[in-house]
Design a protein around this motif. Sequence first.
Motif, PDB file in Angstrom:
ATOM      1  N   TRP A 197     -90.716  24.038   2.756  1.00 57.65           N
ATOM      2  CA  TRP A 197     -89.614  23.835   1.808  1.00 57.65           C
ATOM      3  C   TRP A 197     -89.791  24.875   0.723  1.00 57.65           C
ATOM      4  O   TRP A 197     -90.680  24.769  -0.114  1.00 57.65           O
ATOM      5  CB  TRP A 197     -89.659  22.420   1.232  1.00 57.65           C
TER       6      TRP A 197
ATOM      7  N   MET B 229     -85.407  25.392   9.446  1.00 58.64           N
ATOM      8  CA  MET B 229     -84.350  24.408   9.666  1.00 58.64           C
ATOM      9  C   MET B 229     -84.902  23.017   9.957  1.00 58.64           C
ATOM     10  O   MET B 229     -84.157  22.040   9.900  1.00 58.64           O
ATOM     11  CB  MET B 229     -83.466  24.844  10.840  1.00 58.64           C
TER      12      MET B 229
ATOM     13  N   ASN C 295     -82.139  22.301   4.745  1.00 61.40           N
ATOM     14  CA  ASN C 295     -80.717  22.026   4.890  1.00 61.40           C
ATOM     15  C   ASN C 295     -79.932  23.230   4.395  1.00 61.40           C
ATOM     16  O   ASN C 295     -80.477  24.107   3.706  1.00 61.40           O
ATOM     17  CB  ASN C 295     -80.331  20.742   4.139  1.00 61.40           C
TER      18      ASN C 295
ATOM     19  N   GLY D  95     -76.363  20.811  14.738  1.00 65.86           N
ATOM     20  CA  GLY D  95     -77.077  19.769  14.022  1.00 65.86           C
ATOM     21  C   GLY D  95     -77.106  18.462  14.794  1.00 65.86           C
ATOM     22  O   GLY D  95     -76.556  18.344  15.887  1.00 65.86           O
TER      23      GLY D  95
ATOM     24  N   THR E 134     -79.032  14.089  14.695  1.00 69.10           N
ATOM     25  CA  THR E 134     -79.905  13.093  14.090  1.00 69.10           C
ATOM     26  C   THR E 134     -80.932  12.628  15.101  1.00 69.10           C
ATOM     27  O   THR E 134     -80.767  12.816  16.306  1.00 69.10           O
ATOM     28  CB  THR E 134     -79.104  11.874  13.592  1.00 69.10           C
TER      29      THR E 134
ATOM     30  N   SER F 196     -84.617  15.758   6.564  1.00 68.96           N
ATOM     31  CA  SER F 196     -84.066  14.847   5.569  1.00 68.96           C
ATOM     32  C   SER F 196     -83.849  13.444   6.156  1.00 68.96           C
ATOM     33  O   SER F 196     -83.602  13.289   7.360  1.00 68.96           O
ATOM     34  CB  SER F 196     -82.735  15.366   5.060  1.00 68.96           C
TER      35      SER F 196
ATOM     36  N   HIS G  40     -84.510  14.341   0.778  1.00 65.54           N
ATOM     37  CA  HIS G  40     -84.425  15.693   1.319  1.00 65.54           C
ATOM     38  C   HIS G  40     -85.789  16.316   1.556  1.00 65.54           C
ATOM     39  O   HIS G  40     -85.914  17.276   2.330  1.00 65.54           O
ATOM     40  CB  HIS G  40     -83.591  16.584   0.391  1.00 65.54           C
TER      41      HIS G  40
ATOM     42  N   THR H 184     -81.932  13.409   9.728  1.00 64.60           N
ATOM     43  CA  THR H 184     -80.627  14.058   9.904  1.00 64.60           C
ATOM     44  C   THR H 184     -80.704  15.534   9.544  1.00 64.60           C
ATOM     45  O   THR H 184     -81.411  15.922   8.605  1.00 64.60           O
ATOM     46  CB  THR H 184     -79.554  13.372   9.043  1.00 64.60           C
ATOM     47  N   HIS H 185     -79.976  16.337  10.293  1.00 61.31           N
ATOM     48  CA  HIS H 185     -80.074  17.792  10.126  1.00 61.31           C
ATOM     49  C   HIS H 185     -78.739  18.438  10.482  1.00 61.31           C
ATOM     50  O   HIS H 185     -78.110  18.074  11.475  1.00 61.31           O
ATOM     51  CB  HIS H 185     -81.164  18.362  11.035  1.00 61.31           C
ATOM     52  N   LEU H 186     -78.356  19.408   9.666  1.00 58.44           N
ATOM     53  CA  LEU H 186     -77.212  20.243  10.006  1.00 58.44           C
ATOM     54  C   LEU H 186     -77.708  21.441  10.806  1.00 58.44           C
ATOM     55  O   LEU H 186     -78.892  21.775  10.786  1.00 58.44           O
ATOM     56  CB  LEU H 186     -76.481  20.681   8.746  1.00 58.44           C
TER      57      LEU H 186
ATOM     58  N   ASP I  38     -73.617  25.565  10.060  1.00 59.29           N
ATOM     59  CA  ASP I  38     -73.507  25.189   8.648  1.00 59.29           C
ATOM     60  C   ASP I  38     -74.416  26.042   7.771  1.00 59.29           C
ATOM     61  O   ASP I  38     -74.028  26.439   6.661  1.00 59.29           O
ATOM     62  CB  ASP I  38     -73.842  23.708   8.486  1.00 59.29           C
ATOM     63  N   PHE I  39     -75.639  26.300   8.235  1.00 57.19           N
ATOM     64  CA  PHE I  39     -76.535  27.179   7.482  1.00 57.19           C
ATOM     65  C   PHE I  39     -75.892  28.551   7.286  1.00 57.19           C
ATOM     66  O   PHE I  39     -75.883  29.098   6.181  1.00 57.19           O
ATOM     67  CB  PHE I  39     -77.865  27.339   8.230  1.00 57.19           C
TER      68      PHE I  39
END
Length: 662
Positions: free
Chosen positions: A88, A148, A152, A233, A235, A280, A316, A344-346, A350-351
Amino acid sequence: MLFGSGVVVPGPAAAATETITVYAGGGGDDRGEVPALLFGANHRYTFDGYGVWDAAAGAPVPDVVAKARAMGMSLLRWPGGTVGNTVWWKGTIGQNRMCQRDGRASTLGVLADPADDVLPARSPSYGLDEHMRFAAAVGAETQVMVPMTIGNPFDAADLVEYLNTPSGDGVNPNGDIDWAEVRKANGHPEPYRVTHFELGNEHYLANQRYWMAQNTAGSPTPVKEAITQYINGGTRRITGAGLGKLTLRDAAGNKLCTGSTAAVPSDGTPGQIFNVTYPSVVVGTFTLRVGGTTWRRVDSLDTAGPTDRVYTLRPHIGEVAFGDGRHGAIPPSGASVVADYTSTHLGFVDFYRKMKAVDPKISVCATWGAANFPDWFRKLAPAGSRYDCLAMHPYTNFKAQGRADWDSPLEAHDWHMLSAWDQSEQMVDVRGAVDAHTGTPHPYVAVSEYGALWGPDQDNPFPEYAHSMTHALYMATQWISWLEMGIPWALGNDFSSHGWYTLLGPPNSGFVYSAEAVAREAVKPMFESRGSRIRHSIAVDSMRDPSDTELCDANAPARCREKYHKLWVTATRDPAGAVYLMVVNRSPTAGDAVTARVVVNGFTGNGTAEVRQVAPADFTAHNDAQTPNAVTMARSTVPVDANGFNTTFPPYSITLLKLPRA
């Protein structure tokens, strides 16, 4: 087209058995620009960047900086590959840093349930700003692998803002915290101007799927579920996960990054902080049990009473905090701390969108390094989605390819040379797939890790292979291949480590300069001077024919009966008109020198060629703490007449010739 060729060495003119012709006249003989960033390296944040950062002095180690500059380091990756998958970045800057999860899981649970995965804790003392200072001292650019696994898109966009937006302009692209002002407060008012990013590292490998589906090749839905999650992404429901502690304390109360995400019971002390493995966390799905009793989540512990069974959750980053006995109860000593939650992850799409919105000029690479990725992306991503590049890891993995049953150093050497071609073919296949399944402008293909590793685990007859001249010859072969393919940037594995498989030896060895580092220093003028790749050819291309009996063994791996080119060659012309010729003689046989007639068409030189050459006593030669100069570079000149010149390339050698323009 790639041509096999050789290495030039000054010496008495012998009868030429080969002819190397270089077409330096320009026009149709030019093959594109020489990329600026082919001499990069994967670099990792752990252990003070494996010794390159002096934490006590708050500065790079001067000897490391000098050696990196000498070898022509042009691009450095942060925070690394597998190790960086769970970083992170916001926890690696400023004063209040957080212990990071090491993506190299010490334990992987059941593939169908990541609840038992264990990620060790690591100190972020070599954080983002330290890396940028080190890269600046070296004179290298930075390439960032954006994690990733626990990150997020909003954190990724903030990262671009921190690196690239100006401070003091009152503009805050993402709202909330002005990250350019945070960078300024951390001592760097000016933007870092990082342009190369990639999203994730090797998620196509089962041991780096983490929260993603870990289907294997024999599953009913092999790979597709995971690649869909990477792109769009998803879950993952995780149940019965015992929480660990990344941060521990010594007897004096000092924080230590010596924990992990392995389940640990409460120690009965006030203010304990536990960590989930894969944030997250979807807040509404989170249930926490202490000693089998469900506790209640609150927004703040400040209003809690001394016996209230409550906790706070930072979803997060996956951090759970308990009370101190005044504000919130302390979990009883020895009580288990277990959670059920949805991770959960995008996805990439989205990134990419969030990061490019902050700085449209950056390049954001996908990293699902397989030839089928472009077709999957076209089918699975929302309409209009794109990626700027596809970052590949064209490693030679001897064990995975069935080529690690070495009976001798000679067999190991031959497998290095034969295997180099496989990775070149893979890159050509991937680039063809990218062009076939994407619109224009086509994404480019880059290399964020490569090398030749994973030899025999036991009874290795050539334990020094990864820092030997053989390895340098393998890497030099790939430098030429990447140059000929027009690869814009490439990162070799690795810059430094605690082992003998990187450009610099372990810190406790004094950062010994490896054979590959010497080879980089020898040929760097051709890459640093840029200019144009130019057409070249070789006649009477000599081949090495290894012993089928030795290579094939019982399992007869692919290519065991094949030959390979002794010589590998490329040529460039710099902006001042000087011609460079790089030749690698890959033969492992003592005395197997190749004499070539070098002819340069469309060019008038000054009558001299400047020579930089690496030609040790044997292909097994390697630098270590006892013999740090077994592999070195020599410089010389050779006379050149108007019609060309004869020159001899010794076996297991790398040579760069520079012919200045008249």
